[in-house]
Design a protein around this motif. Sequence first.
Motif, mmCIF file in Angstrom:
data_model
loop_
_atom_site.group_PDB
_atom_site.id
_atom_site.type_symbol
_atom_site.label_atom_id
_atom_site.label_comp_id
_atom_site.label_asym_id
_atom_site.label_seq_id
_atom_site.Cartn_x
_atom_site.Cartn_y
_atom_site.Cartn_z
ATOM 1 N N LEU A 1 35.160 38.521 48.398
ATOM 2 C CA LEU A 1 35.475 38.321 46.942
ATOM 3 C C LEU A 1 36.662 38.566 46.206
ATOM 4 O O LEU A 1 37.269 39.676 46.805
ATOM 5 N N SER A 2 37.238 38.035 45.487
ATOM 6 C CA SER A 2 38.321 38.200 44.548
ATOM 7 C C SER A 2 37.986 38.433 43.314
ATOM 8 O O SER A 2 37.549 37.651 42.754
ATOM 9 N N PRO A 3 38.012 39.746 42.678
ATOM 10 C CA PRO A 3 37.530 40.148 41.527
ATOM 11 C C PRO A 3 38.040 39.113 40.419
ATOM 12 O O PRO A 3 39.141 38.616 40.395
ATOM 13 N N ALA A 4 37.035 38.747 39.434
ATOM 14 C CA ALA A 4 37.374 37.542 38.344
ATOM 15 C C ALA A 4 38.600 37.839 37.718
ATOM 16 O O ALA A 4 38.473 39.041 37.134
ATOM 17 N N PRO A 5 39.379 36.995 37.439
ATOM 18 C CA PRO A 5 40.619 37.152 36.494
ATOM 19 C C PRO A 5 39.960 37.295 34.949
ATOM 20 O O PRO A 5 39.005 36.482 34.695
ATOM 21 N N THR A 6 40.752 37.672 34.134
ATOM 22 C CA THR A 6 40.334 37.915 32.570
ATOM 23 C C THR A 6 40.575 36.287 32.238
ATOM 24 O O THR A 6 41.454 35.766 32.598
ATOM 25 N N ALA A 7 39.524 35.869 31.407
ATOM 26 C CA ALA A 7 39.676 34.552 30.898
ATOM 27 C C ALA A 7 40.366 34.480 29.572
ATOM 28 O O ALA A 7 40.060 34.307 28.640
ATOM 29 N N ASN A 8 41.768 34.873 29.710
ATOM 30 C CA ASN A 8 42.743 34.910 28.837
ATOM 31 C C ASN A 8 43.952 34.161 28.769
ATOM 32 O O ASN A 8 45.101 34.511 28.492
ATOM 33 N N GLY A 9 43.865 33.045 29.872
ATOM 34 C CA GLY A 9 44.952 32.300 30.285
ATOM 35 C C GLY A 9 44.692 31.726 31.657
ATOM 36 O O GLY A 9 43.915 32.030 32.440
ATOM 37 N N ASP A 10 45.896 30.993 32.123
ATOM 38 C CA ASP A 10 45.815 30.186 33.421
ATOM 39 C C ASP A 10 46.228 31.263 34.304
ATOM 40 O O ASP A 10 46.733 32.446 33.967
ATOM 41 N N LEU A 11 45.907 31.046 35.649
ATOM 42 C CA LEU A 11 46.205 31.797 36.969
ATOM 43 C C LEU A 11 47.748 31.569 37.000
ATOM 44 O O LEU A 11 48.371 30.472 36.907
ATOM 45 N N HIS A 12 48.848 32.741 37.257
ATOM 46 C CA HIS A 12 50.139 32.345 37.334
ATOM 47 C C HIS A 12 50.342 32.895 38.823
ATOM 48 O O HIS A 12 49.428 33.183 39.397
ATOM 49 N N LEU A 13 51.496 32.908 39.338
ATOM 50 C CA LEU A 13 51.802 32.919 40.833
ATOM 51 C C LEU A 13 51.681 34.245 41.023
ATOM 52 O O LEU A 13 51.385 34.462 42.326
ATOM 53 N N GLY A 14 51.593 35.309 39.976
ATOM 54 C CA GLY A 14 51.438 36.611 40.467
ATOM 55 C C GLY A 14 50.028 36.759 41.102
ATOM 56 O O GLY A 14 49.356 37.622 41.923
ATOM 57 N N HIS A 15 48.987 36.059 40.335
ATOM 58 C CA HIS A 15 47.575 36.113 40.907
ATOM 59 C C HIS A 15 47.388 35.593 42.253
ATOM 60 O O HIS A 15 46.760 35.888 43.180
ATOM 61 N N ILE A 16 47.994 34.168 42.494
ATOM 62 C CA ILE A 16 47.857 33.453 43.665
ATOM 63 C C ILE A 16 48.547 34.261 44.883
ATOM 64 O O ILE A 16 47.984 34.319 45.887
ATOM 65 N N ASP B 1 34.927 36.967 30.944
ATOM 66 C CA ASP B 1 35.167 36.845 29.589
ATOM 67 C C ASP B 1 34.894 37.987 28.883
ATOM 68 O O ASP B 1 34.784 37.894 27.337
ATOM 69 N N THR B 2 34.180 39.279 29.372
ATOM 70 C CA THR B 2 33.734 40.178 28.524
ATOM 71 C C THR B 2 34.893 41.394 28.268
ATOM 72 O O THR B 2 34.800 42.244 27.658
ATOM 73 N N SER B 3 36.056 41.029 28.828
ATOM 74 C CA SER B 3 37.192 41.883 28.921
ATOM 75 C C SER B 3 37.738 41.846 27.466
ATOM 76 O O SER B 3 37.762 40.976 26.876
ATOM 77 N N THR B 4 37.855 43.231 27.167
ATOM 78 C CA THR B 4 38.558 43.112 25.808
ATOM 79 C C THR B 4 39.811 42.757 25.469
ATOM 80 O O THR B 4 40.458 42.093 24.394
#
Length: 510
Positions: free
Chosen positions: A8-23, A52-55
Motif C-alpha cells: 500500500l502507498s497511502p492515497a495522495p490528496t486529490a488537490n492536483g496531479d502527481l509530481h516527480l516527488g510523489h513518484i 478527497d476528505t483532506s482539508t
Amino acid sequence: MSARTVILSPAPTANGDLHLGHIAGPFLAADVHARYARTQGREVLLGTGFQDTSTFVSTTAHRRGVQPAELVASSAAQIESTLRAMGIAIDGFTRDDDRFTRWVVDFIGRLYAAGRLRLATMKFPYSERSGRFLVDGFASGGCPECLAEGCAGLCESCGHLVAAGELLGVRSTLDPGDPVTLREADVLVFPVEPYRDRLRAHFDAHADGMRPHMVQALARMLSRPLSDFPVTYPIPWGIQVPFAEVAGQVVNPNAESMAWSMHCSALAAESRGVTAAGEDELWLAGGGSEIVYFLGFDNIYPFAIAGPAMLLALDGRYELPTRYLTNEFYELDDEKFSTSRGHVVGGRELAAEVPRDLIRFYLAATSPEHQRTSFTRAALARVTRSRLVGPWNRVADQANRWVGRGPLPVSARSHRAAARMSERFAACYEVTGFSLNRAAETITDQLARLDRWPVTDADAGDFCFEVRSLLRAAAPVLIDLAAEVPDVNADAASVTPVRLPRLVAAEAGR
C-alpha cells in the motif's frame, strides 16, 4: 513466507496531479517491489488511490477559485493517468464513493460501539471572520515538537501528531491576517496511550522492516505518553459521522488510515480475481497477509501509531502491519515541489518527452531513501546518458553482431555470473534492505562490466546470455526495455541471439 503480500502507498490528496516527488518516493518503489515479488511466484496486491476528505482539497480549491468537487474530479483523473504513464501498475485504486464512505463510518462505528472512543473537550484555532474552526490544512504555525513551520495535523519535518490548538504562532492558512483565537469544542477522541507498550513491542520485533529514520522517530514517540487522537473534527468538510454527541462533525482524515488500507486491499484483491468476503478480510488475524507500506516519512503517525492502535483496540481481530518503507522529500532544483508557485515537474508531462525507462532509472538512482535529494532535467539527461543509454547501446550493438547465428553455447562460468547478478538485484528488491538507489547502481555496474567485455566468437554465447540475464534482473525498473526482449532460461545450455533495441537519450531540456 506469507500467503500474500499487500503493498500500500497511502492515497495522495486529490488537490492536483502527481509530481516527480510523489513518484520518486513511494510509488516507484512500491511498483518495483511488486513486480519483483511476482517474479518470485508470490501473490501480490498493490493499491493506492486518492483522498478527497483532506482539508487540503478545500484550501487548494479556495486558492484556485474552483469548487472542491471539480478539483477532486480533475485530480483523480490526473493521478490515475500519471501512474499509468510512469508504468506503475496499480491493482486497487480507491475513489470518492459511497462504498468507501460506508466502510469508514462502519470501522469508526466499531470502535465507538466497543467503547474505545470517548468524548473530550479540545481547543482548536477559530477564525473570527469565517466563524469556523481551523484544523489541519486550515491552520499554520510552528510544530510544538520540532519548531518547524507547517500545518496542523501532522508535522512534515518530524512526523509527530500536531494538535491544531498547540501550534506555535497559529494563523489561518487561507487568510494570515484573520484574527485567530482558541475555542473549545467537544470531539470524539481515541486514547492511544493504553496501547503504547504493545506498539513498542511490536515495532521492536519488526525493526528490520523499517528504515533508520522511522525507527528513531517511533522510538521517540513511544518513549513517552501518547496524546489522545482526535477522531472527529468540528468542521463541515469530510465524512459525516452518525454519533449524536458530535452531530454535524466529520471524521478526521488522518483517522481513516486503517479503514482506507482495508478498503484498498479489498479493491486490489477484486481486480485480480480474488473475492473478499468483506472490506477487512485480508487483514483478519491468521489470514496469511503481510502488509507492506511504502510511504512518506510524514505519514508514519496515522499509519504506524494511531492506526495500528485502533487495530489493537478491536481485540485481536486484525494483523498489524509489519513493514514500512519510508522516504524523505524529493526536491526540484534543491527546493520543495510547489504546485502553487509553479515549481513542479509532472510525471505525465515528462513521460511525454523522455522514455519512461530513463525516468524510472534516474528516479531510482536519486530516490530520497534516507535524505532529501533533488531532480534537475540536466542531471536526468547527463546521468542517464552516461550510466544507462551509452553503455546499453554499445552492449546492444555488440550483442546484435551475433543475431542470426546460434544457438550459441553458454558456459558454467556464465551461469554463475548470471546467478550472482540475480542475487545482487534480489538484495535490492526484497523489503528487508530494499533500495532503489542500489538497484540503479547495480544496473550501472553490470552494464559497465558488459561494456568492457572484449567479446569473441568463442564467448559470444556467454555475452548474449548475461546481457539478457541482466535485463531479466533489471526488469522491475527497466520495464519497457525488458518487455521488448524475450526472456532467457536461467538454466539454458545455449542461447539464440535476438536483436536488442537501442535507447534514445534524453534532452537536457529547460
